[in-house]
Design a protein around this motif. Structure first.
Motif, PDB file in Angstrom:
ATOM      1  N   GLU A   1       0.829  -1.208   0.000  1.00  9.92           N
ATOM      2  CA  GLU A   1       0.000   0.000   0.000  1.00  9.92           C
ATOM      3  C   GLU A   1       0.862   1.254   0.000  1.00  9.92           C
ATOM      4  N   THR A   2       1.927   1.244   0.776  1.00 10.77           N
ATOM      5  CA  THR A   2       2.813   2.414   0.845  1.00 10.77           C
ATOM      6  C   THR A   2       3.513   2.647  -0.479  1.00 10.77           C
ATOM      7  N   LEU A   3       3.966   1.603  -1.126  1.00  7.84           N
ATOM      8  CA  LEU A   3       4.592   1.746  -2.439  1.00  7.84           C
ATOM      9  C   LEU A   3       3.649   2.429  -3.421  1.00  7.84           C
ATOM     10  N   ARG A   4       2.393   2.007  -3.426  1.00 14.34           N
ATOM     11  CA  ARG A   4       1.423   2.609  -4.349  1.00 14.34           C
ATOM     12  C   ARG A   4       1.137   4.066  -3.991  1.00 14.34           C
ATOM     13  N   ASN A   5       0.946   4.337  -2.704  1.00 15.14           N
ATOM     14  CA  ASN A   5       0.587   5.699  -2.286  1.00 15.14           C
ATOM     15  C   ASN A   5       1.719   6.691  -2.523  1.00 15.14           C
ATOM     16  N   VAL A   6       2.942   6.309  -2.164  1.00 14.70           N
ATOM     17  CA  VAL A   6       4.071   7.226  -2.334  1.00 14.70           C
ATOM     18  C   VAL A   6       4.375   7.434  -3.812  1.00 14.70           C
ATOM     19  N   ALA A   7       4.224   6.383  -4.611  1.00 15.09           N
ATOM     20  CA  ALA A   7       4.457   6.531  -6.051  1.00 15.09           C
ATOM     21  C   ALA A   7       3.565   7.617  -6.631  1.00 15.09           C
ATOM     22  N   ASP A   8       2.329   7.665  -6.185  1.00 17.96           N
ATOM     23  CA  ASP A   8       1.391   8.649  -6.717  1.00 17.96           C
ATOM     24  C   ASP A   8       1.859  10.070  -6.425  1.00 17.96           C
ATOM     25  N   ARG A   9       2.492  10.288  -5.282  1.00 18.66           N
ATOM     26  CA  ARG A   9       2.997  11.626  -4.957  1.00 18.66           C
ATOM     27  C   ARG A   9       4.088  12.057  -5.917  1.00 18.66           C
ATOM     28  N   TYR A  10       4.772  11.116  -6.496  1.00 18.84           N
ATOM     29  CA  TYR A  10       5.884  11.413  -7.403  1.00 18.84           C
ATOM     30  C   TYR A  10       5.469  11.372  -8.871  1.00 18.84           C
ATOM     31  N   GLY A  11       4.169  11.278  -9.126  1.00 20.90           N
ATOM     32  CA  GLY A  11       3.713  11.173 -10.508  1.00 20.90           C
ATOM     33  C   GLY A  11       4.084   9.842 -11.126  1.00 20.90           C
ATOM     34  N   LEU A  12       4.270   8.829 -10.272  1.00 21.74           N
ATOM     35  CA  LEU A  12       4.602   7.482 -10.718  1.00 21.74           C
ATOM     36  C   LEU A  12       3.455   6.540 -10.382  1.00 21.74           C
ATOM     37  N   VAL A  13       3.481   5.357 -10.968  1.00 19.71           N
ATOM     38  CA  VAL A  13       2.551   4.295 -10.606  1.00 19.71           C
ATOM     39  C   VAL A  13       3.371   3.051 -10.292  1.00 19.71           C
ATOM     40  N   CYS A  14       3.083   2.444  -9.141  1.00 13.58           N
ATOM     41  CA  CYS A  14       3.743   1.198  -8.750  1.00 13.58           C
ATOM     42  C   CYS A  14       2.907   0.031  -9.256  1.00 13.58           C
ATOM     43  N   LEU A  15       3.512  -0.812 -10.081  1.00 11.78           N
ATOM     44  CA  LEU A  15       2.844  -1.987 -10.635  1.00 11.78           C
ATOM     45  C   LEU A  15       3.281  -3.209  -9.853  1.00 11.78           C
ATOM     46  N   LEU A  16       2.314  -3.872  -9.208  1.00 10.58           N
ATOM     47  CA  LEU A  16       2.616  -5.056  -8.402  1.00 10.58           C
ATOM     48  C   LEU A  16       2.185  -6.346  -9.086  1.00 10.58           C
ATOM     49  N   HIS A  17       1.661  -6.248 -10.297  1.00 10.43           N
ATOM     50  CA  HIS A  17       1.296  -7.446 -11.062  1.00 10.43           C
ATOM     51  C   HIS A  17       2.541  -8.289 -11.310  1.00 10.43           C
ATOM     52  N   GLU A  18       2.354  -9.620 -11.337  1.00 11.14           N
ATOM     53  CA  GLU A  18       3.493 -10.521 -11.519  1.00 11.14           C
ATOM     54  C   GLU A  18       4.145 -10.381 -12.893  1.00 11.14           C
ATOM     55  N   LYS A  19       3.411  -9.928 -13.895  1.00 12.49           N
ATOM     56  CA  LYS A  19       3.980  -9.836 -15.243  1.00 12.49           C
ATOM     57  C   LYS A  19       3.381  -8.638 -15.979  1.00 12.49           C
ATOM     58  N   PRO A  20       3.731  -7.428 -15.560  1.00 10.89           N
ATOM     59  CA  PRO A  20       3.150  -6.262 -16.230  1.00 10.89           C
ATOM     60  C   PRO A  20       3.660  -6.050 -17.642  1.00 10.89           C
ATOM     61  N   PHE A  21       4.853  -6.589 -17.948  1.00 11.81           N
ATOM     62  CA  PHE A  21       5.446  -6.413 -19.276  1.00 11.81           C
ATOM     63  C   PHE A  21       5.949  -7.760 -19.797  1.00 11.81           C
ATOM     64  N   ALA A  22       5.515  -8.129 -20.987  1.00 16.32           N
ATOM     65  CA  ALA A  22       5.987  -9.377 -21.597  1.00 16.32           C
ATOM     66  C   ALA A  22       7.419  -9.200 -22.090  1.00 16.32           C
ATOM     67  N   GLY A  23       8.161 -10.292 -22.101  1.00 12.14           N
ATOM     68  CA  GLY A  23       9.508 -10.256 -22.669  1.00 12.14           C
ATOM     69  C   GLY A  23      10.597  -9.854 -21.698  1.00 12.14           C
ATOM     70  N   VAL A  24      10.217  -9.367 -20.508  1.00 10.04           N
ATOM     71  CA  VAL A  24      11.205  -9.064 -19.464  1.00 10.04           C
ATOM     72  C   VAL A  24      10.764  -9.772 -18.188  1.00 10.04           C
ATOM     73  N   ASN A  25      11.650  -9.809 -17.207  1.00 10.79           N
ATOM     74  CA  ASN A  25      11.352 -10.524 -15.968  1.00 10.79           C
ATOM     75  C   ASN A  25      10.102  -9.996 -15.275  1.00 10.79           C
ATOM     76  N   GLY A  26       9.354 -10.918 -14.697  1.00 13.00           N
ATOM     77  CA  GLY A  26       8.223 -10.542 -13.869  1.00 13.00           C
ATOM     78  C   GLY A  26       8.658 -10.342 -12.427  1.00 13.00           C
ATOM     79  N   SER A  27       7.686 -10.112 -11.553  1.00 12.30           N
ATOM     80  CA  SER A  27       7.986  -9.796 -10.153  1.00 12.30           C
ATOM     81  C   SER A  27       7.449 -10.879  -9.228  1.00 12.30           C
ATOM     82  N   GLY A  28       8.275 -11.239  -8.255  1.00 14.64           N
ATOM     83  CA  GLY A  28       7.874 -12.214  -7.246  1.00 14.64           C
ATOM     84  C   GLY A  28       7.955 -11.622  -5.855  1.00 14.64           C
ATOM     85  N   LYS A  29       7.663 -12.466  -4.873  1.00 14.70           N
ATOM     86  CA  LYS A  29       7.764 -12.078  -3.478  1.00 14.70           C
ATOM     87  C   LYS A  29       8.454 -13.241  -2.764  1.00 14.70           C
TER      88      LYS A  29
END
Length: 705
Positions: A316-344
């Motif tokens: 939640e903090t990652l998403r909220n703080v990103a918005d203050r910086y004009g950024l968006v935090c993507l927590l989806h496991e595979k937001p972009f094809a062809g590059v590494n996805g994200s795990g936990k």
């Protein structure tokens, strides 16, 4: 600028530095200031009541209900001193996120208002449960649900604009008592593992001590500029890019991992850490991850229940703080094809008293305990690989697992060469290599020295021993930490009990000989789960099949583990979940999967019809006109280019038609139709003129921030 995408690029590139670089915190004196922790309790509570509450938190003593009123009053005073006007029971329903209903402290009194917060307000809440997923645990008309205070996870202040709210971590259950959340099964599993660990350690002549399960949850995420995000309906509705051609340069140069962190991102990270530290969350490590625009945050280890709560706050903090910086935090496991996805990465460890059971000791007794714990975990993981795989199921993680960037769907254990050699010698009972001198005999000989970092970090293994813990790398970045740890706690409890039952039949004289035979049997029967090689290879897939290890490739297949009679019996035996609760989770997860796939299918169709197709038609029309003009003036035409656009447009129309029909059928057809549609859209992206392409491209989103 020709379109909004180009304007976004210009705006990002020319943004004033002051707009994205607020001052970083100069010290950490504020650490934990927004947490009702032990220091706050000692300040605001009478000494005797504080001691009773701390005993519940630190020693697992049952909560004395008579102190609830005093604790509530102290908690209210503390929260109001920090600007809070409202309170909420903060819980984790089966949606996979968190939930909260805010109530003010204000209560009318004689035409005025007082600030009140009772013991009943603290201990129990009654939110409407009708709109939360239940998987059949209760009917819609049975709307009542209950939240129950979890004193082992401290209350905290959540700040929002110019306001603040007291958040009380709670469990959430139905009117009939079944768990409607992710916390309750976790607390039950901890109780089961504590009982089984004490039973096992009693066999080793250890007195009663506290069992502590710890977790370090490494969180991966992507950051992109918000202006790109708002031009991508697939990102803001599905969390991932359904379309997008791989750029010429992505991660193949290996130049992003651990690279220099850009200023805008670094200051975002500073702000995130400041917010987390206020909440008592020990954020420790930050760095660039493998893919461009991908990053990681890792905290120090904490007790697992608290760590799971904290990870929800981290996201939640990652998403909220990103918005203050004009950024968006993507927590989806595979937001972009062809590059590494994200795990936990779920770093799990177990202690009894002050001793970590996964830490090799310096004497025969400690070594025997360590080997017993390792063998128990081998038994647990091999016996219940389907349950561990189930905890990683999800539409997003299906894009990631086994994609040569994350562990494969085949569950195996990596121990490293040195510890594997020890296990093999234990099985044989005789020396088999130069790594250890003399026969291994529990209770008399010591293990070869095993430094904390003796094992390599095999990034292809889903379950790797890394010094004094096991790192479960398969969970997805958006998933709750609760499910993997519920399963780990429960299956290890079963393994400990299985060993204890045999040890309890041995007298002191035969204890170590008998223990050695028990562990040898476990190794012989379950060594198939050990694999130190490259999990990405086809050879491993074939080898795993020979060993009889399950290869559960899809989420729909993995979720079936929740409905198997033997798994239900296991969870019922340890009081973690009953049949109704297990089946409900199956129903909730299956429904979630189907809904996500259907949403993605509709987004793909709408984007292809309403955004991509008009751009292709315009490009084709301009190409035909340019071709005609060139031919009329005696210049070479653009027949080939116009033809490729026309043929691509026809294939796109056909793929849209397939997508329309698939939406009326099963999820498999939708998944295949999305893949077909993506192939055509991504191909057209490479030939439609850049100024006509309506969506931000990968080369922009991944590199401009």
């Amino acid at each position: 600028m020709n379109n909004s995408r180009n304007k976004a690029i210009y705006d990002i590139a020319t943004a004033p530095v002051s707009a994205v670089m607020p001052a970083a915190p100069a010290n950490v004196n504020f650490y934990g200031e927004d947490v009702f922790n032990a220091d706050a309790m000692r300040t605001y509570l009478p000494k005797d009541i504080c001691e009773k509450l701390l005993a519940t938190i630190d020693e697992g003593v049952a909560l004395d209900p008579s102190i609830a009123g005093d604790v509530a009053h102290a908690m209210k005073r503390w929260a109001m001193d920090r600007g809070a006007t409202h309170f909420t029971h903060w819980f984790q329903p089966l949606t996979g996120s968190t939930a909260e209903k805010h109530d003010s402290f204000i209560e009318p009194s004689g035409g005025k208002a007082i600030m009140a917060f009772s013991g009943k307000n603290l201990i129990v809440g009654e939110p409407d449960a009708s709109s939360f997923p239940s998987g059949g645990l209760r009917s819609t008309f049975e709307a009542r649900g209950y939240t129950a205070w979890d004193p082992t996870s401290p209350a905290f202040i959540k700040r929002h604009g110019n306001g603040a709210t007291l958040c009380i971590p709670t469990a959430f259950c139905s009117y009939t008592g079944e768990a409607l959340d992710k916390k309750t099964p976790l607390l039950r599993s901890l109780q089961a593992l504590s009982k089984s660990t004490r039973r096992l350690m009693t066999c080793f002549k250890a007195g009663p001590k506290k069992t502590t399960v710890t977790l370090g949850a490494e969180q991966e995420y992507f950051l992109i500029d918000k202006r790109f995000y708002l031009q991508r309906p697939d990102l803001y509705q599905a969390g991932r890019t359904i379309f997008g051609a791989t750029p010429a340069k992505h991660q193949q140069m290996n130049d992003h991992y651990f690279g220099s962190i850009p200023s805008r991102i670094l200051n975002f990270m500073n702000d995130v850490e400041k917010e987390l530290w206020k909440l008592g969350i020990p954020a420790k490590t930050r760095h660039n991850e493998v893919a461009p625009a991908q990053f990681e945050l890792a905290p120090l280890f904490e007790e697992v229940n608290l760590a799971c709560d904290h990870n929800m706050l981290v996201m939640e903090t990652l998403r909220n703080v990103a918005d203050r910086y004009g950024l968006v935090c993507l927590l989806h496991e595979k937001p972009f094809a062809g590059v590494n996805g994200s795990g936990k990465h779920n770093n799990w460890s177990l202690s009894y008293g002050k001793g970590n059971l996964l830490n090799p000791g310096k004497d025969p007794h400690q070594n025997a305990v360590f080997l017993t714990a390792i063998c128990a975990i081998m038994y647990a993981v091999d016996t219940h690989a389907d349950l561990l795989r189930m905890t990683c199921a999800g539409a997003g993680n299906d894009h990631r697992l086994g994609a040569h960037e994350a562990p494969p769907a085949i569950i195996s254990i990596y121990l490293g060469d040195q510890l594997t050699d020890v296990i093999e010698q234990l099985e044989q009972g005789v020396p088999k290599s130069s790594k250890q001198a003399g026969a291994m005999k529990l209770g008399s000989d010591t293990l070869p020295p095993l430094p904390r970092d003796a094992t390599d970090r095999n990034r292809t293994s889903p379950f790797a021993f890394t010094g004094n813990k096991f790192e479960f790398r398969a969970p997805g970045s958006s998933q709750s930490c609760s499910e993997p740890n519920v399963v780990l706690n429960t299956i290890v409890a079963e393994a400990f009990d299985m060993i204890s039952e045999q040890l309890e039949k041995l007298d002191d004289k035969n204890f170590h000989t008998g223990l050695q035979k028990i562990l040898q049997k476990i190794v012989k029967e379950h060594k198939r789960i050990l694999y130190n090689g490259n999990g990405y290879t086809e050879e491993w897939v074939k080898e795993a099949e020979k060993r009889g290890l399950p290869n559960i490739r899809t989420s729909m297949e993995a979720l079936k583990a929740l409905t198997k009679d033997e798994n239900i019996a296991l969870f019922e035996k340890y009081g973690v979940m009953n049949r109704a609760e297990m089946v409900s989770r199956y129903e909730v997860n299956v429904e979630d999967y189907h809904k996500r796939i259907h949403i993605e299918g509709e987004i793909a169709r709408d984007m292809a019809k309403n955004i991509i197709m008009p751009a292709v038609v315009e490009a084709y029309s301009k190409a035909l006109k340019t071709n005609e003009m060139a031919l009329n003036q005696g210049f070479p035409g653009l027949d080939g280019y116009a033809k490729s656009l026309g043929e691509g447009m026809n294939r796109l129309l056909a793929a849209i038609d397939v997508m329309e029909k698939a939406l009326g059928g099963l999820h498999e057809g939708i998944v295949d139709a999305i893949a077909t549609l993506r192939k055509e859209v991504d191909g057209l992206e490479k030939i439609v003129p850049n100024e006509l392409w309506p969506l931000p491209k990968y080369r922009e989103m991944l590199f401009i921030y």
